[in-house]
Design an enzyme around this catalytic site. Structure first.
Site, PDB file in Angstrom:
ATOM      1  N   LEU A 119      46.380   6.841-111.640  1.00 21.32           N
ATOM      2  CA  LEU A 119      45.404   6.855-112.531  1.00 21.32           C
ATOM      3  C   LEU A 119      44.822   8.211-112.545  1.00 21.32           C
ATOM      4  O   LEU A 119      44.056   8.499-111.645  1.00 21.32           O
ATOM      5  CB  LEU A 119      44.418   5.790-112.782  1.00 21.32           C
ATOM      6  CG  LEU A 119      45.097   4.263-113.085  1.00 21.32           C
ATOM      7  CD1 LEU A 119      43.980   3.124-112.864  1.00 21.32           C
ATOM      8  CD2 LEU A 119      45.490   4.490-114.480  1.00 21.32           C
ATOM      9  N   ASP A 120      44.824   8.981-113.807  1.00 25.21           N
ATOM     10  CA  ASP A 120      43.846  10.269-113.815  1.00 25.21           C
ATOM     11  C   ASP A 120      42.515   9.935-113.526  1.00 25.21           C
ATOM     12  O   ASP A 120      41.950   8.828-113.805  1.00 25.21           O
ATOM     13  CB  ASP A 120      44.325  11.112-114.964  1.00 25.21           C
ATOM     14  CG  ASP A 120      43.868  10.560-116.205  1.00 25.21           C
ATOM     15  OD1 ASP A 120      42.510  10.197-116.252  1.00 25.21           O
ATOM     16  OD2 ASP A 120      44.434  10.474-117.200  1.00 25.21           O
ATOM     17  N   MET A 121      41.765  10.910-113.144  1.00 25.33           N
ATOM     18  CA  MET A 121      40.449  10.852-112.532  1.00 25.33           C
ATOM     19  C   MET A 121      39.428  10.232-113.660  1.00 25.33           C
ATOM     20  O   MET A 121      38.738   9.458-113.455  1.00 25.33           O
ATOM     21  CB  MET A 121      39.864  12.124-112.386  1.00 25.33           C
ATOM     22  CG  MET A 121      38.625  12.028-111.677  1.00 25.33           C
ATOM     23  SD  MET A 121      37.734  13.693-111.133  1.00 25.33           S
ATOM     24  CE  MET A 121      37.622  14.649-112.702  1.00 25.33           C
TER      25      MET A 121
END
Length: 267
Positions: A119-121
């Site tokens: 999951l991106d930041m």
């Protein structure tokens, strides 16, 4: 080929074939394959009593004896966790910028475990963690077509034309890749923004953000709420819980079914 009795020999079990030493360490749940390669090259791993520095050295699991730092290795207990990733946390083991990682939320002496996909930041929500590398690979594989459900707050009033466009798909301006949602629907609308539900059965990098950027719509919040039948539920942000046996079995059943079905047609 037939044996002396005239019968065809039984097919060889998949588990009887040799695999590379680095992969063997990963299958045993000791560490990731890349970390195993580092350990092997550093001279910390022995195979049948002999030091081996080749990560591809053939290993027969169940027969060959593997040691690391002088201690014999056995298959670790499989660990399957659900984690509610907070926004701003990165899904890597370490970060060169010193940002908080998912490992900050695990006990210091916890066995090796790795995120399943990313999951991106700026995104949050359901992230799976496991030391079962082959199970993780099946979940992440594009050909599995496992549904992943997201709740997305946008700075626009969502209407049917937007939802239809997301379902039909758009071509990325950068690389021309087709980006599409399997399903898209409105959860609720406010005066200036909306919450929409988007279901993907493919996992291209920043896919939802890139689709909405195409329409000059900003993502205010993006939360993954389900992976297949496994839901985030009321798991608190930053907390983990064990995935129950029945939940894993349900997820495995869906993966088997999804991988046999053709991908949704693109209009």
């Amino acid at each position: 080929m037939r044996n002396r009795a005239g019968n065809s020999p039984a097919p060889r079990s998949k588990t009887s074939r040799n695999i590379g030493l680095a992969r063997a360490l990963s299958k045993l749940g000791v560490c990731s394959r890349s970390r195993a390669t580092e350990l092997i090259c550093a001279g910390r791993v022995k195979l049948n009593g002999k030091l081996r520095r080749d990560p591809e050295a053939p290993v027969h699991l169940g027969k060959d004896r593997i040691e690391m730092d002088g201690s014999p290795l056995a298959k670790n207990e499989r660990i399957y966790l659900a984690f509610n990733k907070p926004r701003g946390v990165v899904t890597t083991a370490s970060d060169e910028k010193g940002r908080e990682t998912v490992y900050c939320y695990l006990p210091a002496e916890f066995p090796w475990i790795a995120p399943v996909g990313r999951l991106d930041m700026a995104s949050e929500g359901l992230l799976l963690l496991t030391n079962d590398s082959e199970w993780a690979a099946r979940i992440s594989a594009p050909e599995t077509h496992l549904d992943k459900t997201y709740h997305v707050q946008i700075d626009a009033i969502a209407d049917e034309s937007l939802l239809e466009a997301l379902r039909n798909g758009i071509r990325s301006s950068g690389d021309g890749v087709l980006l599409r949602a399997k399903r898209a629907s409105v959860l609720r609308r406010g005066e200036r923004n909306s919450w929409i539900e988007i279901v993907l059965d493919e996992g291209k990098n920043r896919q939802i953000r890139r689709m909405l950027e195409h329409f000059q719509i900003e993502v205010l919040q993006l939360v993954r709420v389900a992976i297949g039948p496994l839901t985030l539920g009321d798991l608190a942000k930053g907390k983990t819980r064990a995935i129950q046996k029945e939940e894993k079995q349900a997820l495995d059943r869906v993966m088997r079914t999804a991988s046999r079905e053709p991908a949704s047609s693109v209009r």
